[in-house]
Structures are given as structure tokens and as C-alpha cells.
Design an enzyme around this catalytic site. Structure first.
Site, mmCIF file in Angstrom:
data_model
loop_
_atom_site.group_PDB
_atom_site.id
_atom_site.type_symbol
_atom_site.label_atom_id
_atom_site.label_comp_id
_atom_site.label_asym_id
_atom_site.label_seq_id
_atom_site.Cartn_x
_atom_site.Cartn_y
_atom_site.Cartn_z
ATOM 1 N N HIS A 18 8.519 -8.165 3.685
ATOM 2 C CA HIS A 18 8.795 -7.353 2.494
ATOM 3 C C HIS A 18 10.274 -7.404 2.124
ATOM 4 O O HIS A 18 11.066 -6.593 2.619
ATOM 5 C CB HIS A 18 8.381 -5.906 2.759
ATOM 6 C CG HIS A 18 6.941 -5.761 3.142
ATOM 7 N ND1 HIS A 18 6.468 -6.074 4.402
ATOM 8 C CD2 HIS A 18 5.873 -5.350 2.424
ATOM 9 C CE1 HIS A 18 5.159 -5.852 4.449
ATOM 10 N NE2 HIS A 18 4.773 -5.415 3.263
ATOM 11 N N HIS A 74 7.752 -6.969 -3.570
ATOM 12 C CA HIS A 74 7.430 -5.953 -2.552
ATOM 13 C C HIS A 74 7.092 -6.566 -1.199
ATOM 14 O O HIS A 74 7.721 -6.225 -0.196
ATOM 15 C CB HIS A 74 6.270 -5.054 -3.012
ATOM 16 C CG HIS A 74 5.671 -4.272 -1.889
ATOM 17 N ND1 HIS A 74 6.097 -3.009 -1.555
ATOM 18 C CD2 HIS A 74 4.712 -4.596 -0.976
ATOM 19 C CE1 HIS A 74 5.417 -2.591 -0.495
ATOM 20 N NE2 HIS A 74 4.571 -3.531 -0.135
ATOM 21 N N HIS A 126 -17.272 22.993 12.400
ATOM 22 C CA HIS A 126 -16.249 23.301 13.393
ATOM 23 C C HIS A 126 -16.587 22.771 14.790
ATOM 24 O O HIS A 126 -15.780 22.905 15.702
ATOM 25 C CB HIS A 126 -16.033 24.818 13.469
ATOM 26 C CG HIS A 126 -15.228 25.357 12.333
ATOM 27 N ND1 HIS A 126 -15.545 25.110 11.014
ATOM 28 C CD2 HIS A 126 -14.100 26.124 12.306
ATOM 29 C CE1 HIS A 126 -14.654 25.706 10.239
ATOM 30 N NE2 HIS A 126 -13.775 26.322 10.992
HETATM 31 C C1 LIG Z 1 -0.601 5.077 5.078
HETATM 32 C C2 LIG Z 1 -0.333 3.737 4.478
HETATM 33 N N1 LIG Z 1 -1.072 3.340 3.436
HETATM 34 C C3 LIG Z 1 -0.879 2.117 2.909
HETATM 35 C C4 LIG Z 1 0.060 1.276 3.410
HETATM 36 C C5 LIG Z 1 0.237 -0.125 2.819
HETATM 37 N N2 LIG Z 1 1.473 -0.155 2.022
HETATM 38 C C6 LIG Z 1 2.618 -0.598 2.534
HETATM 39 S S1 LIG Z 1 3.896 -0.478 1.470
HETATM 40 C C7 LIG Z 1 2.895 0.165 0.261
HETATM 41 C C8 LIG Z 1 3.469 0.515 -1.073
HETATM 42 C C9 LIG Z 1 4.528 1.485 -0.915
HETATM 43 O O1 LIG Z 1 5.240 1.651 -2.073
HETATM 44 P P1 LIG Z 1 6.746 2.089 -1.963
HETATM 45 O O2 LIG Z 1 6.887 3.085 -0.904
HETATM 46 O O3 LIG Z 1 7.179 2.454 -3.314
HETATM 47 O O4 LIG Z 1 7.456 0.794 -1.449
HETATM 48 P P2 LIG Z 1 8.173 -0.335 -2.328
HETATM 49 O O5 LIG Z 1 7.092 -1.159 -2.976
HETATM 50 O O6 LIG Z 1 9.013 0.354 -3.328
HETATM 51 O O7 LIG Z 1 8.924 -1.103 -1.319
HETATM 52 C C10 LIG Z 1 1.600 0.285 0.726
HETATM 53 C C11 LIG Z 1 0.485 0.794 -0.088
HETATM 54 C C12 LIG Z 1 0.812 1.737 4.496
HETATM 55 N N3 LIG Z 1 1.759 0.986 5.061
HETATM 56 N N4 LIG Z 1 0.613 2.973 4.987
#
Ligand SMILES: Cc1ncc(C[n+]2csc(CCOP(=O)(O)OP(=O)(O)O)c2C)c(N)n1
Ligand SMILES: [Mg+2]
Length: 659
Positions: A30, A261, A468
Site C-alpha cells: 500500500h 491505495h 444470552h
Molecule cells: C476491519 C477491516 N476491514 C477491512 C479492511 C480492508 N481494508 C484495508 S485498508 C481499507 C480502506 C481503508 O481506507 P482508509 O483508511 O481511508 O485508507 P487509505 O485508502 O486512505 O489508505 C480496507 C477496507 C481491514 N484492513 N480491516
């Protein structure tokens, strides 16, 4: 003291270059987040963060949590550039490869300076709340000279969007954890595209509404970042610093889009980025001036550390502080006397009550413990030993009213354990481990001592009914690696389980405890420390050994009743109390075979799913359990309805023996 802007730009560009090059080399990762937050991180790490790269585990360092763990190259770059022994440049070259500490997401057990494992969005920030709690608690115990540090978080849109964020900031705002600062990478982008695809929330208003101070800045303007961080530090509330950034900043064609990303930028775009950034160096090459500027930022931390060492040396509480931070229990800590007193005068109590009785002793002997409950204090029996509440007005307290925030509680406990110096335990109903589960999993992965006091562990809770009543929970928790799931049968085993949990420095424990009273099954003073092997023989067969009954928790006394009945019918039956399958599985084969011999009919009895019990009873064994949801009724009626009586079980065993 800040360097001039041109040199700061190059320091930040070093992060950008390492990030895009490492992701390209790994062909996965990333780059967008580290490139977007490079400027903010450079200001934070070079001018604000109190740390000493030469001593990553200095107790009074600021804690830094990269909650947006997908941007792992940001922290790997920062650690390397500021002079930590690891990661080396070779480690960074091997980003995401087997054996490199630069794993896909930051892992607390792979690198000093990585305070917590992050990646599951939202949890890093929630763990940081626990770190900030631990800091205030230790400050109250040891004073400003010894404990006086901040907790910094870099979080993304995702961390703020997750439900746990609501729990975490609600708790932090209420407790006025003013030394916690969250730097939000406000880039308006997530994986699917712009944040406007999925949210219209006024995040700043939400933070303000939960008692946070909120300030915004241009995340690419060093002076503006400094202004915002100064304001955040000055405000007595926890602060959200909304850093408006461009994701993938520096990649001329892709920046500002979700294309940066989570995928390599590609050779062409990387080469264009080098032009735009004026970064005329080969991959993984850091020019001398930039490296020396970065390394120079460590001086302030080294000085602060050495002054702190002097203060600690002169402090009368030094030995106790060092013991607390080491995680070792005091040498004289022991529950033996208490356990012997139970042997002398057996009690018939619920194991949740037995847990409270043990905690009375533990909390009196161990200043390290910090208890709490997610609004079920009277049911979980977690407030014991005279400990007072931890509040915004009194951080010396040892009991946290977490409110109805199970996930937030569990994550905060992880943060407290990671911080060190405190041993967190917290309670809710066992059925709500589902709400905590993602954090319990991280307790296990991070190898931390968080102790979950989970009561009302079966249909035995009675009238509250199937919502529960845990059915699959104990067994499903047993599947999590490195987690001790303990289901004690009586007051003696409960005390033994507490002792094991407290001595397990590098793994978490779940105590599954009954609501209903249970007779004490262990009354032999010479039989001590039986739970540590996970399972042990509570009763030998009288007649020739034909049947081995393996039961846990509230079903152990039932197994004893079944065994008595079998013996009356001339069938030799032993009873094994399965306190903790994980510990039992760690015993050698001879012990395991001796406890549960294959030559006998092996019968499991547990008021939960039978799924998985074949592991101990074999294909031809008998599994007594519940493979449906429970029902609402008094406990006694339910145990009858679901077949948990000797009258119902013994004939099944006889049939099997004769069949
Ligand atoms: C609980 C969880 N759900 C989904 C993901 C997969 N995931 C990793 S980064 C991301 C997007 C996050 O967006 P943002 O925090 O804005 O990061 P940016 O794209 O700006 O780096 C997702 C959905 C994860 N790592 N953890
Ligand atoms: Mg984003």
C-alpha cells in the site's frame, strides 16, 4: 528545533521513495497512505515524538500506533530512517517476504518500535486508548518524573468509520485522556473510491460531541502541521488532528485516487514520481544528507532518556517500577494459602463468585491489576479487593467502568497490556465474546496478557434465554491459537486458573465462569496445581476401568454423579476435568493417553456444542452437549430438558457399552 523546509521535504520524500519502491519490489502493498502522510509523519517523528531509537523499549517513551496498518511502509521507513537497529535496508528490500520483519502489516512481535499489531482497521486507535489509560495510571502511581508520555495515533478514514471507533473515542473522551492525539489521514479516499460513496458523516462534530478537541491542518504544509500539533498538545482533551492530505502524494498521475491505495504504482509512475519529487536516487538508496538529518532527530530523545535514567536512579520506587514494567509478578505472590483454605472449608458458589473471591486476594497482593466490566460489574463479579474506580478525576483507581462497549473494552485491554506496567482484566457475558472476538484474536496474535472474565457460560444462566446462552462460544474460542480458554469446575480450579492466567505473560486467557452455584469437587489438600496440565483425573475408576468421562466447568460435578451411578452398576468410570484444552494439548502423549485412554469408552460432557469433542473422545465415543440454541427457563429445568442429568446420560453410556 526544526530543519529548513527544503531538508524536511527530502526527509519526507525518503519515506515516499522507500514506500513506493518496497511495494514495487514486493509486487504488493500500500504506497498511497505512506506517501500521503509522509509530511505529517516527518514532523511528528522528527520534532514531537519522544523516543530513543537506541532504546526502543524505554518505559517513558511516547507510544506511536499506526492504526492504518496497511500503510506499514510508513512505520518501517520511520524506524529505519530514525536509526532503530531494525528494520535494516535489507529487511525493507524484503518487505512482505518470508522472514522479513517488514511484514505486510506491522506486527508488534517482529520489530521494536512497533507498539501494536495493526491492520484490522479501528483497533489500533482503540488499543491506543488503553495505552493512554495505562500511562495515566502509572503516572498516578509513580509520578511525573518517571511516567510522563503521550500516545500518538495515525488513523485513516477506515479506522474512523469502523464501529469500534465510536466505543473507543467515547471512552477516551469520558476519561479525558488528554495526552492522546489522533492524526487522521483525511484523504477522502478508501479502496472503493471517494469517501462520499459511503459516508456523509461530520466526523469532527462527532469527535467534538464525545469530548474531544478537534483541529485541522494542511497535511502537506510543515508549519501548519506544527501549528495543529502544538494546539493538540496544549489542549487538555484528547485531540483529533484532521490532516487534509492527498493519497499517494508525489505520484503525478495517480495521486488523489484509490489507485494508489493498495497496488504497486508501476515502473513508469514511479519514475515520473522521482522526477516530480526531485528524488534522483536509486531504489533503496538514501542520500547521506537526508539520512544524517533523520538520524540527527534522535538526539533529543536520547537526551530525554538519559535525564530520565538519572531521575529513575534517584527514585525510591525504582525497583517496584522496574518490576511492574517487566511484567513479572512479585516473588511472594501466591494463591496457595487461599486455595488451602478452600480445601479446609469447601464452598458451594458460582465460579463467577469464586473468581471474585480469588480477585479479592489477587487485587490485594498485586498492584498491577486493572479490572473492569462492560456494564455488568455486579454480574461478572469483577470489582473485588477494594479497588476504586479509574476516573478522569482520579487516575489512581484500578477499576474501569467501560460502559456497554465490549469491543472497545477488549481493545483497550490489549493496549494496556502492550503498554506494560498493568495487567488488565475485564468482564462481560460469555455470549458477548462475539462482540470482543476480533480484539481477543489480536490479544492472542500480539502475545499479550489480557484476562477476559466471561461469566454466564451456558444454559445454566437460565431465564435470560437463548440470546444470552452461549452454545458455540467456548469451543469456538478454543480454536484461536495462543489463547487459553479455561472453564473451571469449582472455587479451587477457579483460583488455579487465575494463577495460570496471571503467570502467562505472553498469552491471553478467557475464564468461562458459571452464573449458578457449583459444588466444590476438589477437597484434597495434597492435590495442588492440578489445572496447570490443562486436564487431570479427578476420580479414578473403582471397578475395572471401562469409561472415561471428560467434562468441563459446571458439568464436572455431573460427570462425578454419572461415574458414581456407573460404579454402582459395576462399571469402572474415571472422571477427567478438562480445564483448558490448550494446556492439555501441550502435554506429552503419555500423559494425554493416560488421562483419556483409548481403551475405554470416552464420553465428553459439556453444556455447549459437541463440535470438536471427537478430538478427545474418538470416533466411537459419546458426546453429550447442546447442538441447538437454548431456551428461556430456570436453569434446573433447562439442564433436564437438554439431557444434563445422570438419569439421562448413564443409560446412553450403558447402551454404548453393550451395543
Ligand atoms: C476491519 C477491516 N476491514 C477491512 C479492511 C480492508 N481494508 C484495508 S485498508 C481499507 C480502506 C481503508 O481506507 P482508509 O483508511 O481511508 O485508507 P487509505 O485508502 O486512505 O489508505 C480496507 C477496507 C481491514 N484492513 N480491516
Ligand atoms: Mg483514506
Amino acid at each position: 528545533m526544526s530543519l529548513d523546509t527544503a531538508r524536511m521535504v527530502q526527509m519526507a520524500n525518503a519515506i515516499r521513495a522507500l514506500s513506493m519502491d518496497a511495494v514495487q519490489a514486493a509486487n504488493s502493498g500500500h504506497p498511497g497512505m505512506p506517501m500521503g502522510m509522509a509530511d505529517v509523519a516527518t514532523v511528528l517523528w522528527s520534532e514531537y515524538l519522544k523516543h530513543d531509537p537506541a532504546s526502543p523499549d524505554w518505559a517513558d517513551r511516547d507510544r506511536f500506533v499506526l492504526s492504518a496498518g496497511h500503510g506499514s511502509m510508513l512505520i518501517y521507513s520511520l524506524l529505519h530512517l530514525s536509526g532503530y537497529a531494525a528494520p535494516t535496508m535489507d529487511d525493507i528490500r524484503n518487505f512482505r517476504q518470508l522472514g522479513s520483519p517488514c511484514a505486510g502489516h506491522p506486527e508488534n512481535f517482529l520489530l521494536d518500535g512497533v507498539e501494536s499489531t495493526t491492520g484490522p482497521l479501528g483497533q489500533g486507535l482503540a488499543m491506543a486508548v488503553g495505552m493512554a489509560i495505562a500511562e495515566r495510571k502509572l503516572n498516578a502511581d509513580f509520578g511525573d518524573d518517571i511516567v510522563d508520555h503521550k500516545t500518538w495515533v495515525i488513523a485513516g478514514d477506515g479506522c474512523l468509520m469502523e464501529g469500534i471507533n465510536h466505543e473507543a473515542i467515547g471512552l477516551a473522551g469520558h476519561l479525558k485522556l488528554g495526552r492522546m492525539n489522533v492524526l487522521w489521514d483525511d484523504n477522502q479516499i478508501t479502496i472503493d473510491g471517494g469517501t462520499d460513496l459511503s459516508t456523509s458523516e461530520d466526523i469532527k462534530a462527532r469527535y467534538a460531541a464525545t469530548g474531544w478537541h478537534v483541529v485541522s491542518c494542511d497535511g502537506h504544509d510543515f508549519d501548519d502541521i506544527r501549528r495543529a500539533l502544538d494546539e493538540a498538545q496544549a489542549d487538555e482533551r484528547p485531540s483529533l488532528v484532521a490532516c487534509r492530505t492527498v493519497i499517494g502524494k508525489g505520484a503525478p498521475n495517480k495521486q488523489g485516487t484509490s489507485a494508489t491505495h493498495g497496488a504497486p504504482l508501476g515502473d513508469e509512475e514511479i519514475s515520473a514520481a522521482r522526477d516530480v519529487l526531485g528524488w534522483d536516487y536509486k531504489p533503496f538508496e538514501i542520500p547521506e544528507q537526508v539520512l544524517s538529518d533523520w538520524r540527527g532527530t534522535a538526539d533529543a530523545g536520547a537526551k530525554a532518556h538519559s535525564e530520565w535514567n538519572d531521575r529513575l536512579s534517584a527514585d525510591s520506587q525504582r525497583a517496584e517500577f522496574e518490576r511492574r514494567m517487566s511484567g513479572d509478578l512479585p516473588a511472594k505472590f501466591s494463591l496457595d494459602n487461599y486455595i488451602q483454605s478452600l480445601m479446609k472449608e469447601p464452598v458451594k458458589v458460582a465460579t463467577r463468585k469464586a473468581s471474585e473471591m480469588a480477585l479479592d486476594k489477587i487485587n490485594a497482593m498485586l498492584p498491577d491489576t486493572m479490572g473492569g466490566s462492560a456494564d455488568l460489574t455486579g454480574s461478572n463479579n469483577t470489582k473485588a479487593g477494594g479497588i476504586g474506580p479509574f476516573t478522569a478525576d482520579d487516575y489512581s483507581g484500578r477499576y474501569i467502568y467501560y460502559g456497554i462497549r465490549e469491543f472497545g473494552m477488549a481493545a483497550a485491554m490489549n493496549g494496556m497490556a502492550l503498554h506494560g506496567g498493568v495487567i488488565p482484566y475485564g468482564g462481560t457475558f460469555l455470549v458477548f465474546t462475539d462482540y470482543c472476538r476480533a480484539a481477543i484474536r489480536l490479544s492472542a496474535l500480539q502475545q499479550v496478557r489480557a484476562i477476559y472474565v466471561m461469566t454466564h457460560d451456558s444454559i445454566g444462566l437460565g431465564e435470560d434465554g437463548p440470546t444470552h446462552q452461549p452454545v458455540e462460544h467456548v469451543q469456538s474460542l478454543r480454536m484461536i491459537p495462543n489463547l487459553l480458554v479455561m472453564r473451571p469446575a469449582d472455587a479451587v480450579e477457579t483460583a488455579e486458573c487465575w494463577d495460570i492466567a496471571l503467570r502467562s505473560k505472553d498469552r491471553p486467557a478467557v475464564l468461562a465462569l458459571s452464573r449458578q452455584n457449583l459444588p466444590q469437587v476438589r477437597n484434597h489438600p495434597e492435590e495442588t496445581d492440578m489445572s496447570s496440565k490443562g486436564a487431570y483425573r479427578l476420580k479414578k475408576a473403582g471397578n475395572a476401568h471401562k469409561v472415561t468421562l471428560v467434562a468441563s466447568g459446571s458439568e464436572v460435578h455431573l460427570a462425578l454423579a454419572c461415574a458414581d451411578e456407573l460404579e454402582k452398576q459395576g462399571v469402572g468410570a474415571s472422571v477427567v476435568s478438562m480445564v483448558c484444552t490448550q494446556l492439555f494439548d501441550e502435554q506429552d502423549e503419555a500423559y494425554r493417553k493416560d488421562m483419556i485412554p483409548a481403551s475405554s469408552l470416552r464420553v465428553s460432557i459439556e453444556a455447549g456444542t459437541t463440535f470438536g469433542w471427537e478430538r478427545y473422545t474418538g470416533e466411537n465415543g459419546l458426546n453429550i452437549g447442546i447442538d441447538s440454541f437454548g431456551a428461556s427457563a430456570p436453569a434446573g429445568d433447562l439442564f433436564k430438558k437438554f439431557g444434563f442429568t445422570a438419569d439421562a446420560i448413564v443409560p446412553q453410556i450403558m447402551n454404548k457399552l453393550n451395543g
